[in-house]
Design an enzyme around this catalytic site. Structure first.
Site, PDB file in Angstrom:
ATOM      1  CB  CYS A   1      -0.980  -0.027   1.172  1.00 16.72           C
ATOM      2  SG  CYS A   1      -2.341   1.167   0.961  1.00 16.72           S
TER       3      CYS A   1
ATOM      4  CG  HIS B   1      -4.222  -3.203   2.738  1.00 12.83           C
ATOM      5  ND1 HIS B   1      -3.134  -3.122   3.577  1.00 12.83           N
ATOM      6  CD2 HIS B   1      -4.503  -1.932   2.356  1.00 12.83           C
ATOM      7  CE1 HIS B   1      -2.769  -1.853   3.709  1.00 12.83           C
ATOM      8  NE2 HIS B   1      -3.577  -1.107   2.979  1.00 12.83           N
TER       9      HIS B   1
ATOM     10  CD  GLU C   1      -2.205  -6.712   4.369  1.00 13.26           C
ATOM     11  OE1 GLU C   1      -2.143  -5.516   4.713  1.00 13.26           O
ATOM     12  OE2 GLU C   1      -2.081  -7.093   3.185  1.00 13.26           O
TER      13      GLU C   1
END
Length: 589
Positions: A142, A234, A236
């Site tokens: 990011c 993202h 994750e």
């Protein structure tokens, strides 16, 4: 994990190029296994939540991983207790001598600030430099991907005007082991206010775009050598992370847009559509497996820099200088790609080989009346290289090559071909002396119809033909024009060649070895009090050149400056001196 490819397993040989991950039987039976050392630079406010997200993403492989959590010392966290940070996190100063197989740097909620305005920017720059030299593969997530692209390549971020939040569909743009196993189209979460424009990324020769979409821009890109990976989103994130961000922004009165493609029918009262986790898991697993585990050395301390080193004519003027150069090259095995000039003067009354070859050309076009002078100059070229080769006790094929090249010069009427043969022969001789592979610059550097370097073609060929693990010698000063003929740079062209090779290889350092201690405060022949400048910026060096100082060719600065590759000017005759280091400063980041 790989399938073992036995030497008598014809089935796997047949499918070798079918994206089946294989390992040779010999390597499988002798392979040392150790835990991977991964560092996580956690810039997010909620440290614990981010730790959990990333640990989940990294733990989905059969490989053992040792984690170091790293924080910036210059930024005090408002949301995580200092006692927890002190106990569980390390600072850059504490890990500066460590080597890591992989490094992850997370995003941070600082998009509204310019990079230089961030209070820990100087520390982050140190971490970026640390990643060059102490880490095999780095993953930037990011905002960190935008910061890294800015630092390494000068790519500016762009404000989107409103937050891009949701789960977006991406298409694969180029084959890569990082995306191996993904469908042609996959989903990935985004939560950001800024972006790197695809058109700007495509201008950087060292970058390749792996996944993108018309709606949400570039999702994944990497350096050509795949040691830097940039992910804008993202993967994750947990199921409810975007939801929690949405509720948080609502409570702050920000009036955020509903995360797109996240709730069923884009209605927050409906269930969340989880459709990114398998893709994200595969990307993290591929990074750990292909970019880290399969590439990093077993002895982690052997993670090394890539260094392109150029040696000038004074560094290779005779066999004694060749011996010094060999010692310098072999003293640091990071020096894998060597660029050379033609032999320079051995003493004040001597003549440079390029000047002798220039005479050969000038005398040749005047033909018979000066045939004797021309042959004398050509004979001096032959004797110069023959003497170096004899003193170095090089094999017989080198002498045959020298004779053949002199015959080619004799037969040619093309100036650029003739005067380029000094670099050509010197590179051949040094390659034989070192036991390195010779690669002709005409296979790597190309000029367009206007006489300028064709950057797109040049950097593509460098990336295709130069293996970062290989040891090679490349002649400087010339390339090939659009008609396929040899074309030279102006004088100082070997410096330009070295700089182009360094940029094309995404080198960590470009060394330029010559006969001076570096950039001096004044001409030491005029001012005996002149001293070496230990460190300066690219712009300061260019400014000196613009003001008339003959310190370095501006065209040789631009390639490395564009790619933020440090340049060190060193003295072959005083290799222990540090010389002058030219690199970015805070003012020109």
């Amino acid at each position: 994990m790989p399938i073992i490819n036995s030497t008598n397993t014809d089935l796997l040989k047949e499918f070798y190029d079918k994206d089946i991950f294989q390992i040779p039987e010999l390597r499988a039976t002798t392979q040392d296994i150790r835990p991977l050392k991964i560092g996580i630079v956690n810039l997010m406010p909620n440290k614990k939540e981010t730790e959990i997200h990333l640990m989940k993403a990294l733990s989905n492989t059969p490989l053992q991983i040792e984690l170091d959590l790293i924080r910036t010392k210059s930024r005090k966290s408002k949301y995580t207790d200092m006692e927890y940070l002190t106990k569980n996190y390390k600072t850059l100063n504490e890990i500066k001598n460590n080597k890591y197989d992989g490094l992850i740097i997370t995003g941070a909620p600082v998009e509204h600030l310019e990079f230089e305005e961030i209070d820990y920017w100087d520390e982050l720059k140190e971490l970026f430099e640390f990643a060059r030299t102490h880490v095999y593969s780095s993953l930037f997530i990011c905002w960190a991907s935008q910061a890294a692209l800015y630092y390494y390549y000068g790519v500016q971020k762009r404000n989107l005007g409103s937050k891009l939040s949701g789960v977006f569909e991406y298409e694969l743009a180029e084959d890569s082991k990082l995306t191996r196993g993904l469908d042609d189209n996959f989903f990935y979460p985004q939560s950001r206010n800024t972006e790197n424009e695809e058109a700007e990324l495509r201008k950087v020769p060292d970058l390749k775009i792996l996944a993108r979409s018309d709606e949400a821009g570039v999702c994944i890109s990497s350096s050509v050598d795949e040691r830097f990976v940039f992910i804008s989103g993202h993967g994750e994130y947990d199921t409810d992370t975007l939801y929690n961000e949405y509720i948080r922004d609502l409570s702050k009165g920000i009036n955020p847009s509903i995360p797109r493609n996240y709730f069923k029918n884009d209605d927050p009262s409906n269930r969340i559509l989880v459709r990114w986790k398998s893709s994200a898991s595969l990307i993290f697993s591929n990074w750990i497996n292909y970019f880290v585990y399969q590439q990093t050395p077993y002895q982690i301390e052997k993670i090394e820099q890539k260094v392109v080193a150029k040696f000038g004519g004074s560094s290779l003027s005779d066999s004694a200088q060749f011996a010094k150069t060999k010692d310098i090259i072999l003293s640091d095995k990071n020096r894998t790609h060597i660029v050379v000039s033609a032999p320079g003067k051995r003493h004040d009354e001597d003549i440079k080989v390029t000047d002798l070859l220039e005479s050969c050309y000038e005398l040749k076009i005047k033909q018979l009346e000066i045939e004797k002078q021309r042959k004398k100059a050509l004979g001096q070229v032959y004797e110069r290289f023959k003497e170096i080769s004899e003193n170095l006790k090089l094999p017989s094929h080198v002498f045959s090559l020298i004779s053949k090249t002199v015959e080619d010069i004799e037969d040619s009427i093309h100036r650029d071909f003739i005067i380029s043969r000094g670099e050509y022969l010197n590179a051949q001789v040094l390659a034989a002396h070192l036991g390195y592979r010779f690669i002709d610059a005409s296979e790597l550097i190309f000029f367009d119809e206007t006489g300028l370097v064709d950057e797109a073609k040049t950097y593509l060929e460098i990336q295709k033909k130069l293996n970062k693990e290989e040891f090679v010698v490349i002649p400087g000063f010339y390339g090939k024009d659009f008609n396929g003929n040899i074309k030279t740079f102006e004088r100082g062209g070997s410096d330009i060649t070295g700089s182009i090779i360094a940029r094309g290889m995404s080198a960590d350092l470009y060394e330029n070895w010559t006969d001076v201690d570096g950039v001096m405060t004044d001409d030491p022949r005029i001012n005996e009090n002149a001293v070496t400048i230990s460190e300066m910026s690219y712009e300061q060096l260019l400014e000196m050149s613009r003001n008339g100082a003959k310190v370095y060719h501006p065209d040789a600065v631009n390639p490395v400056a564009t790619a933020s590759i440090p340049l060190r000017i060193c003295n072959t005759n005083k290799p222990s001196n540090l010389g002058t280091l030219i690199q970015k400063t805070k003012h020109n980041n």
